[in-house]
Design an enzyme around this catalytic site. Structure first.
Site, PDB file in Angstrom:
ATOM      1  N   HIS A  94       0.864  -1.186   0.000  1.00 14.96           N
ATOM      2  CA  HIS A  94       0.000   0.000   0.000  1.00 14.96           C
ATOM      3  C   HIS A  94       0.903   1.239   0.000  1.00 14.96           C
ATOM      4  CE1 HIS A  94      -3.799  -2.067   0.599  1.00 14.96           C
ATOM      5  NE2 HIS A  94      -3.264  -2.768   1.586  1.00 14.96           N
ATOM      6  N   HIS A 104      -0.952  -6.611  -5.274  1.00 12.24           N
ATOM      7  CA  HIS A 104      -1.040  -7.874  -4.540  1.00 12.24           C
ATOM      8  C   HIS A 104      -0.423  -8.970  -5.398  1.00 12.24           C
ATOM      9  CE1 HIS A 104      -3.397 -11.719  -4.337  1.00 12.24           C
ATOM     10  NE2 HIS A 104      -2.919 -11.676  -3.113  1.00 12.24           N
ATOM     11  N   HIS A 173     -21.028  -7.548  -4.351  1.00 14.14           N
ATOM     12  CA  HIS A 173     -22.003  -6.704  -3.654  1.00 14.14           C
ATOM     13  C   HIS A 173     -21.933  -5.253  -4.115  1.00 14.14           C
ATOM     14  CE1 HIS A 173     -18.267  -6.279  -1.407  1.00 14.14           C
ATOM     15  NE2 HIS A 173     -18.741  -5.197  -0.817  1.00 14.14           N
TER      16      HIS A 173
END
Length: 300
Positions: A94, A104, A173
């Protein structure tokens, strides 16, 4: 099958990555060796509040257990309840500068032991990029390097693993991707051990070539509070994915893994807002419109 060769490669790769990142940041990683009471060990290398990286982790683990967690048998239900061994290297960076993307990378090797039968093994892993401000040059470079990592093993692997990455790193979602993708593979056991391990090794050897040029290109870009604020907002999506959908996080928690090492992937500063929308025509809106979409970045 050679577990020792996998472990040796991943430990060496960890040390090489950490050493280069330390030179880049100018600060040292904390090296935290640990033992797992249920069986296994690991080495967590973590940097916090660095000059370049607000948080970075490069974690090696080698764990054993009596029963594969549900996250590891979702695609292999016939192995439920069997003893296992898992060797892996997981990295999350980060950066402090919002113009430098979060990245990642991980590689893992699983071996399950059905009673009275030959071990069942497979590899998994990949790399992906999560930018806060989009640059076509950076995105194309990252995808091109991913393609180069897989090219020696067959032209079919890059489109297959790219699509897998696009589908995996997707927040269902939110109905949006986490970033611009990369490559992802799991349950990989093709031809023989040497072929499968060779492909995994090539992915590992190409990670720094995929990410460091982007880091070097963007790390001196001036930024202000607006950019940092948007970075913190978008980091919230990263947290949501890791805690709600990521199989690696679920495996670590379900297998009684070391929580500090598992959750080192989370960013240190995050914000959420209710139904926030970027300004029309802004660089923030451009990220959504042009980069957080599944597309073939290597087509002319």
């Amino acid at each position: 099958m050679n577990r020792d060769a996998v472990k040796t490669f991943l430990l060496d790769l960890q040390e090489r990555i950490v050493s280069l990142l330390e030179k880049t940041d100018g600060n040292s990683f904390l090296r935290d060796a640990w033992q797992r009471p249920e069986g296994g060990e690991g080495l967590s290398c973590v940097l916090e509040e660095g000059r370049v990286f607000e948080r970075g982790g490069v974690n090696f683990s080698h764990v054993r257990g009596q029963k594969l967690p549900a996250s590891a048998t979702a695609k292999r239900p016939e192995l439920a309840g069997y003893g296992f061994e898992a060797i892996g290297l997981s990295l999350v960076l980060h950066p402090r500068n919002p113009y430098v993307p979060t990245t990642h990378f991980n590689l893992r090797f699983f071996c399950a032991q059905p009673p009275g039968a030959e071990p069942v093994w497979w590899f998994g892993g990949g790399m992906d990029l999560t930018p806060y401000y989009g640059f076509t040059e950076d995105t194309v470079h990252f995808h091109r390097t991913c393609r180069d990592a897989l090219a020696p093993f067959g032209a079919e692997y890059h489109p297959r693993f790219k699509q897998w990455c696009d589908e995996y790193f997707y927040l269902k979602h939110r109905n949006e991707p986490r970033g611009i993708g990369g490559i992802f593979f799991d349950d990989f056991h093709e031809r023989d051990f040497e072929f499968s391990f060779g492909l995994a090794q090539s992915v590992g050897e190409h990670f720094l070539a995929a990410y460091l040029p982007i880091l070097q290109r963007r790390s001196a870009t001036p930024y202000g509070e607006r950019e940092r604020d948007f970075q913190a907002y978008r980091r919230g999506r990263y947290v949501e994915f890791n805690l709600a959908w990521d199989r690696g996080t679920l495996f670590g928690l379900q297998s009684g893994g070391r929580t500090e090492s598992i959750l080192m992937s989370l960013p240190p500063i995050v914000k959420w807002r209710y139904d926030w929308q970027p300004d029309k025509g802004s660089e923030e809106e451009r990220l959504y419109r042009e980069f957080l979409v599944a597309k073939d970045w290597l087509q002319p």
